[in-house]
Motif scaffolding. Structure first.
Motif, PDB file in Angstrom:
ATOM      1  N   TYR A 180      -9.860  -4.903  -4.363  1.00 33.40           N
ATOM      2  CA  TYR A 180      -8.695  -4.353  -5.061  1.00 33.40           C
ATOM      3  C   TYR A 180      -8.418  -5.211  -6.291  1.00 33.40           C
ATOM      4  O   TYR A 180      -8.240  -6.422  -6.175  1.00 33.40           O
ATOM      5  CB  TYR A 180      -7.463  -4.383  -4.158  1.00 33.40           C
ATOM      6  CG  TYR A 180      -7.599  -3.623  -2.855  1.00 33.40           C
ATOM      7  CD1 TYR A 180      -7.266  -2.274  -2.780  1.00 33.40           C
ATOM      8  CD2 TYR A 180      -8.031  -4.271  -1.707  1.00 33.40           C
ATOM      9  CE1 TYR A 180      -7.372  -1.583  -1.584  1.00 33.40           C
ATOM     10  CE2 TYR A 180      -8.142  -3.584  -0.504  1.00 33.40           C
ATOM     11  CZ  TYR A 180      -7.814  -2.239  -0.443  1.00 33.40           C
ATOM     12  OH  TYR A 180      -7.921  -1.567   0.748  1.00 33.40           O
ATOM     13  N   PHE A 181      -8.354  -4.581  -7.447  1.00 37.00           N
ATOM     14  CA  PHE A 181      -8.005  -5.327  -8.650  1.00 37.00           C
ATOM     15  C   PHE A 181      -6.494  -5.507  -8.751  1.00 37.00           C
ATOM     16  O   PHE A 181      -5.988  -6.584  -9.063  1.00 37.00           O
ATOM     17  CB  PHE A 181      -8.531  -4.611  -9.899  1.00 37.00           C
ATOM     18  CG  PHE A 181      -8.320  -5.378 -11.170  1.00 37.00           C
ATOM     19  CD1 PHE A 181      -9.196  -6.401 -11.513  1.00 37.00           C
ATOM     20  CD2 PHE A 181      -7.252  -5.108 -12.008  1.00 37.00           C
ATOM     21  CE1 PHE A 181      -9.004  -7.128 -12.686  1.00 37.00           C
ATOM     22  CE2 PHE A 181      -7.049  -5.825 -13.172  1.00 37.00           C
ATOM     23  CZ  PHE A 181      -7.924  -6.841 -13.506  1.00 37.00           C
ATOM     24  N   LEU A 182      -5.756  -4.436  -8.489  1.00 36.17           N
ATOM     25  CA  LEU A 182      -4.297  -4.452  -8.508  1.00 36.17           C
ATOM     26  C   LEU A 182      -3.805  -3.253  -7.702  1.00 36.17           C
ATOM     27  O   LEU A 182      -4.397  -2.175  -7.808  1.00 36.17           O
ATOM     28  CB  LEU A 182      -3.771  -4.372  -9.947  1.00 36.17           C
ATOM     29  CG  LEU A 182      -2.255  -4.524 -10.149  1.00 36.17           C
ATOM     30  CD1 LEU A 182      -1.783  -5.908  -9.720  1.00 36.17           C
ATOM     31  CD2 LEU A 182      -1.890  -4.280 -11.616  1.00 36.17           C
ATOM     32  N   TYR A 183      -2.776  -3.473  -6.907  1.00 42.10           N
ATOM     33  CA  TYR A 183      -2.161  -2.479  -6.017  1.00 42.10           C
ATOM     34  C   TYR A 183      -2.966  -2.343  -4.709  1.00 42.10           C
ATOM     35  O   TYR A 183      -4.186  -2.375  -4.700  1.00 42.10           O
ATOM     36  CB  TYR A 183      -2.018  -1.105  -6.678  1.00 42.10           C
ATOM     37  CG  TYR A 183      -1.176  -1.114  -7.922  1.00 42.10           C
ATOM     38  CD1 TYR A 183       0.177  -1.443  -7.870  1.00 42.10           C
ATOM     39  CD2 TYR A 183      -1.730  -0.810  -9.169  1.00 42.10           C
ATOM     40  CE1 TYR A 183       0.959  -1.462  -9.022  1.00 42.10           C
ATOM     41  CE2 TYR A 183      -0.959  -0.820 -10.319  1.00 42.10           C
ATOM     42  CZ  TYR A 183       0.392  -1.155 -10.240  1.00 42.10           C
ATOM     43  OH  TYR A 183       1.151  -1.174 -11.374  1.00 42.10           O
ATOM     44  N   PHE A 184      -2.222  -2.214  -3.631  1.00 42.68           N
ATOM     45  CA  PHE A 184      -2.710  -1.969  -2.268  1.00 42.68           C
ATOM     46  C   PHE A 184      -3.381  -3.172  -1.616  1.00 42.68           C
ATOM     47  O   PHE A 184      -3.713  -3.122  -0.434  1.00 42.68           O
ATOM     48  CB  PHE A 184      -3.642  -0.744  -2.201  1.00 42.68           C
ATOM     49  CG  PHE A 184      -2.916   0.555  -2.359  1.00 42.68           C
ATOM     50  CD1 PHE A 184      -2.349   1.186  -1.265  1.00 42.68           C
ATOM     51  CD2 PHE A 184      -2.772   1.132  -3.605  1.00 42.68           C
ATOM     52  CE1 PHE A 184      -1.652   2.377  -1.419  1.00 42.68           C
ATOM     53  CE2 PHE A 184      -2.073   2.307  -3.776  1.00 42.68           C
ATOM     54  CZ  PHE A 184      -1.508   2.935  -2.678  1.00 42.68           C
ATOM     55  N   GLU A 185      -3.560  -4.268  -2.355  1.00 43.22           N
ATOM     56  CA  GLU A 185      -4.107  -5.451  -1.690  1.00 43.22           C
ATOM     57  C   GLU A 185      -3.142  -5.982  -0.639  1.00 43.22           C
ATOM     58  O   GLU A 185      -3.573  -6.509   0.398  1.00 43.22           O
ATOM     59  CB  GLU A 185      -4.458  -6.541  -2.702  1.00 43.22           C
ATOM     60  CG  GLU A 185      -3.304  -7.056  -3.541  1.00 43.22           C
ATOM     61  CD  GLU A 185      -2.970  -6.168  -4.717  1.00 43.22           C
ATOM     62  OE1 GLU A 185      -1.896  -5.530  -4.655  1.00 43.22           O
ATOM     63  OE2 GLU A 185      -3.750  -6.122  -5.669  1.00 43.22           O
ATOM     64  N   ASP A 186      -1.828  -5.826  -0.847  1.00 40.45           N
ATOM     65  CA  ASP A 186      -0.857  -6.278   0.149  1.00 40.45           C
ATOM     66  C   ASP A 186      -0.815  -5.331   1.343  1.00 40.45           C
ATOM     67  O   ASP A 186      -0.630  -5.775   2.484  1.00 40.45           O
ATOM     68  CB  ASP A 186       0.535  -6.445  -0.461  1.00 40.45           C
ATOM     69  CG  ASP A 186       1.030  -5.235  -1.229  1.00 40.45           C
ATOM     70  OD1 ASP A 186       0.236  -4.299  -1.487  1.00 40.45           O
ATOM     71  OD2 ASP A 186       2.231  -5.217  -1.592  1.00 40.45           O
ATOM     72  N   TYR A 187      -1.005  -4.026   1.115  1.00 48.53           N
ATOM     73  CA  TYR A 187      -1.099  -3.073   2.228  1.00 48.53           C
ATOM     74  C   TYR A 187      -2.281  -3.458   3.120  1.00 48.53           C
ATOM     75  O   TYR A 187      -2.165  -3.511   4.348  1.00 48.53           O
ATOM     76  CB  TYR A 187      -1.311  -1.653   1.699  1.00 48.53           C
ATOM     77  CG  TYR A 187      -0.081  -0.946   1.181  1.00 48.53           C
ATOM     78  CD1 TYR A 187       0.813  -1.575   0.317  1.00 48.53           C
ATOM     79  CD2 TYR A 187       0.187   0.372   1.525  1.00 48.53           C
ATOM     80  CE1 TYR A 187       1.927  -0.920  -0.178  1.00 48.53           C
ATOM     81  CE2 TYR A 187       1.307   1.039   1.057  1.00 48.53           C
ATOM     82  CZ  TYR A 187       2.169   0.384   0.197  1.00 48.53           C
ATOM     83  OH  TYR A 187       3.276   1.041  -0.274  1.00 48.53           O
ATOM     84  N   ASP A 188      -3.411  -3.709   2.493  1.00 48.29           N
ATOM     85  CA  ASP A 188      -4.630  -4.070   3.218  1.00 48.29           C
ATOM     86  C   ASP A 188      -4.428  -5.360   4.021  1.00 48.29           C
ATOM     87  O   ASP A 188      -4.740  -5.418   5.223  1.00 48.29           O
ATOM     88  CB  ASP A 188      -5.761  -4.234   2.204  1.00 48.29           C
ATOM     89  CG  ASP A 188      -7.098  -4.597   2.824  1.00 48.29           C
ATOM     90  OD1 ASP A 188      -8.015  -3.764   2.752  1.00 48.29           O
ATOM     91  OD2 ASP A 188      -7.234  -5.723   3.346  1.00 48.29           O
ATOM     92  N   LEU A 189      -3.880  -6.386   3.370  1.00 50.90           N
ATOM     93  CA  LEU A 189      -3.697  -7.669   4.044  1.00 50.90           C
ATOM     94  C   LEU A 189      -2.676  -7.565   5.169  1.00 50.90           C
ATOM     95  O   LEU A 189      -2.838  -8.173   6.236  1.00 50.90           O
ATOM     96  CB  LEU A 189      -3.266  -8.731   3.028  1.00 50.90           C
ATOM     97  CG  LEU A 189      -3.192 -10.178   3.523  1.00 50.90           C
ATOM     98  CD1 LEU A 189      -4.524 -10.635   4.092  1.00 50.90           C
ATOM     99  CD2 LEU A 189      -2.737 -11.105   2.398  1.00 50.90           C
ATOM    100  N   SER A 190      -1.628  -6.784   4.969  1.00 48.80           N
ATOM    101  CA  SER A 190      -0.625  -6.583   6.017  1.00 48.80           C
ATOM    102  C   SER A 190      -1.257  -5.984   7.267  1.00 48.80           C
ATOM    103  O   SER A 190      -1.033  -6.462   8.388  1.00 48.80           O
ATOM    104  CB  SER A 190       0.491  -5.648   5.528  1.00 48.80           C
ATOM    105  OG  SER A 190       1.224  -6.192   4.476  1.00 48.80           O
TER     106      SER A 190
END
Length: 281
Positions: A220-230
């Motif tokens: 992920y370059f930007l956006y949804f990386e926090d969704y994934d990590l969560s």
């Protein structure tokens, strides 16, 4: 990549990383000042607790030495990572996460102001709940209204309505958005265990959990990386929403940042759903 500043020790109690790209410098200075004040409050209650900040410059940082010097005067080890170019939000944080960290590591946005007691309350909660691996705070906007950034697993309709429809049209989807934003569960009083997804603007991890997860997925370059990590965090630890920890978030949605951000949002959403499963309605 060049690293400027003092080296970190494994004895550091708290470490934090902030990734910036062409930041709003006054806002970044405010974020750094609020972080410094919260660290002073924390250290007053926990003598000997050491703190380090890893500031990752993806480009356009400018001169904020006055702010970082002030952190140094407050006893905070401040290290600048620069020269690597714009590698994206998650990969930027991963440069910091790859280093020796404190017992706890804070992933922090450059547009967050935290209350003076935020870090003290957050770490007190983590110390009292050893099964907690990730903490998310109560998050408010500039008007003092709560931002409901704990989320259920999204559908495509949820993302479109929440991210792109004007407020005048979102009201027709109020019930749907309330479910997605967990409005029946999230408030300013009650701790909520294991919300599926939490915001990347303030994520306090037990560092051993973050290391085990390998940080952010670099795809992920930007956006949804926090969704994934969560979502991955639930595989190894519990996640807690703790409303006694309070922060102010000045950020905005992708649709308010122009076409380039909309394009990155859509590309990251595609990667997210391909990995975790498509849900349309």
């Amino acid at each position: 990549m060049n690293a400027k500043g003092a080296s970190l020790s494994r004895s550091v109690g708290l470490s934090a990383s902030i990734v910036v790209f062409n930041p709003d410098e006054p806002q970044l200075r405010q974020t750094l000042a609020s972080f410094g004040a919260a660290c002073e409050f924390l250290r007053a209650g926990v003598p000997g607790c050491t703190v380090a900040l890893l500031l990752v410059d993806n480009g356009g940082l400018g001169d904020v030495r006055d702010a970082t010097d002030r952190l140094g005067e407050q006893g905070i080890v401040c290290t600048l990572y620069t020269g690597h170019g714009n590698v994206g939000y998650g990969r930027g944080h991963n440069l910091a996460i790859a280093q020796p960290l404190g017992r706890y590591h804070l992933i922090l946005n450059p547009d967050i102001d935290m209350s003076a007691d935020a870090l003290a309350k957050a770490i007190q909660f983590m110390e009292s709940h050893p099964d907690a691996g990730l903490l998310t705070p109560a998050i408010f906007d500039d008007a003092g209204e709560m931002q409901f950034l704990c989320r259920q697993y999204p559908t495509l309709i949820d993302l479109f309505v929440r991210g792109f429809l004007p407020a005048s049209m979102r009201r027709f989807f109020a019930r749907r958005l309330a479910r997605y934003e967990m409005r029946a569960q999230i408030n300013g009083r009650d701790t909520v265990w294991d919300p599926p997804i939490v915001s990347g603007c303030f994520m306090l991890f037990r560092s051993e959990v973050l290391k085990r997860l390998g940080g952010f997925d670099p795809r992920y370059f930007l956006y949804f990386e926090d969704y994934d990590l969560s979502l991955r965090a639930h595989d190894v630890a519990r996640v807690a929403y703790v409303p006694s920890v309070r922060v102010l978030h000045h950020g905005g949605g992708a649709s308010r940042k122009g076409f380039a951000h909309i394009r990155m949002f859509v590309a990251s959403a595609f990667k997210f759903f391909n990995r975790f499963g498509w849900k349309w309605f």
